[in-house]
Enzyme design. Structure first.
Site, PDB file in Angstrom:
ATOM      1  N   PRO A   1       0.801  -1.226   0.000  1.00  0.00           N
ATOM      2  CA  PRO A   1       0.000   0.000   0.000  1.00  0.00           C
ATOM      3  C   PRO A   1       0.835   1.276   0.000  1.00  0.00           C
ATOM      4  CG  PRO A   1      -0.126  -1.100   2.138  1.00  0.00           C
ATOM      5  CD  PRO A   1       0.558  -2.040   1.208  1.00  0.00           C
TER       6      PRO A   1
ATOM      7  N   ASP B   1      -7.781   1.460 -25.664  1.00  0.00           N
ATOM      8  CA  ASP B   1      -8.444   1.388 -24.368  1.00  0.00           C
ATOM      9  C   ASP B   1      -8.392   2.722 -23.635  1.00  0.00           C
ATOM     10  OD1 ASP B   1      -9.213  -1.237 -24.479  1.00  0.00           O
ATOM     11  OD2 ASP B   1      -7.414  -2.009 -23.520  1.00  0.00           O
TER      12      ASP B   1
ATOM     13  N   GLU C   1       1.050  -8.102   9.080  1.00  0.00           N
ATOM     14  CA  GLU C   1       1.150  -6.661   9.308  1.00  0.00           C
ATOM     15  C   GLU C   1       1.999  -5.960   8.253  1.00  0.00           C
ATOM     16  OE1 GLU C   1       0.508  -2.988  11.009  1.00  0.00           O
ATOM     17  OE2 GLU C   1      -0.495  -4.915  11.373  1.00  0.00           O
TER      18      GLU C   1
ATOM     19  N   ARG D   1      -2.638  -8.661 -21.107  1.00  0.00           N
ATOM     20  CA  ARG D   1      -3.476  -8.314 -22.260  1.00  0.00           C
ATOM     21  C   ARG D   1      -2.769  -7.358 -23.218  1.00  0.00           C
ATOM     22  NH1 ARG D   1      -6.514  -3.932 -22.314  1.00  0.00           N
ATOM     23  NH2 ARG D   1      -8.319  -5.055 -23.114  1.00  0.00           N
TER      24      ARG D   1
END
Length: 243
Positions: free
Chosen positions: A88, A168, A115, A153
């Site tokens: 994160p 895209d 953690e 992809r």
């Protein structure tokens, strides 16, 4: 491309990698997936991969030894794989990062749990720290799945239409234009006349304009670094005046 994924939950990847585009890419020998349970590299009889943090605190921390040994076992000869830590605190994943990583021959993903990671894993074992968004997941597995799908992809030969990934949303710097298919009139809701005209030049201009309009209305932040043409600037001025 070879993709290694280090995880404590290899069973999570079975359905994702064995379905749809990701499955077809493997069947075409465009990509090779290798799921590794790094618990198998633990140097203790209980295969423990975590321990209490020095200094105290809540939760458990992933030990460096199993991760370092697992990564070393996957390196091939003189190759230098991109080693990606799902975290994160990492840079936010986007289409540009997917395109960058799709140029590599070998990717190793490290999916964390508990953690957090021993800091030495961040400092000495990886090349990239990446997050898929500003939220917290139980582990890095879902993030790895998202990234692998986005990257694979883009590989040549994976999609049936080679133009698909180029056009895209985000690949062009803008959101994609609206799409329609048959019937032309569904319960009174009609396809724009321009798309039925057969005039390909006008259709392309319509798509360009609608792509820009959608970005202007929904994600104006994407336009901050986008190089607008004179025509596109005029369109934006029209929409701003309409406001």
């Amino acid at each position: 491309m070879k993709i290694d994924i280090l995880t404590l939950f290899p069973e999570m990847f079975t359905g994702v990698l064995g379905t749809s585009i990701l499955k077809k890419a493997k069947e075409k020998d465009i990509v090779e997936y290798n799921i590794v349970n790094y618990r198998e590299f633990a140097d203790n009889k209980h295969q423990t991969v975590d321990d209490y943090p020095y200094g105290g605190g809540a939760g458990m921390v992933l030990k460096p030894q199993p991760i370092f040994d697992a990564v070393e076992s996957l390196k091939q000869g003189e190759s230098k794989p991109r080693i990606i830590l799902l975290c994160p605190q990492g840079e936010t994943f986007n289409q540009s990062k997917a395109e960058e990583l799709s140029q590599e021959d070998h990717l190793i993903f490290i999916c964390g749990h508990y953690e957090g990671y021993d800091e030495r894993i961040r400092e000495f074992a990886v090349t990239d720290e990446v997050s898929i968004g500003d939220f917290v997941l139980t582990g890095g597995e879902l993030g790895a799945m998202v990234m692998v799908d986005s990257i694979v992809r883009l590989l040549p030969g994976v999609l049936g239409n080679e133009d698909s990934p180029v056009l895209d949303s985000f690949s062009t710097g803008l959101l994609e234009h609206p799409h329609y298919t048959r019937p032309a009139d569904f319960n009174g809701m009609k396809v724009p006349d321009i798309l039925l005209s057969g005039d390909h030049r006008k259709i392309e201009e319509w798509r360009e304009k609608e792509s820009l309009r959608r970005t202007f209305l929904r994600r104006p932040d994407l336009l901050e670094g986008y190089q607008l043409t004179e025509k596109q600037r005029k369109w934006i001025m029209e929409w701003e005046n309409e406001k």
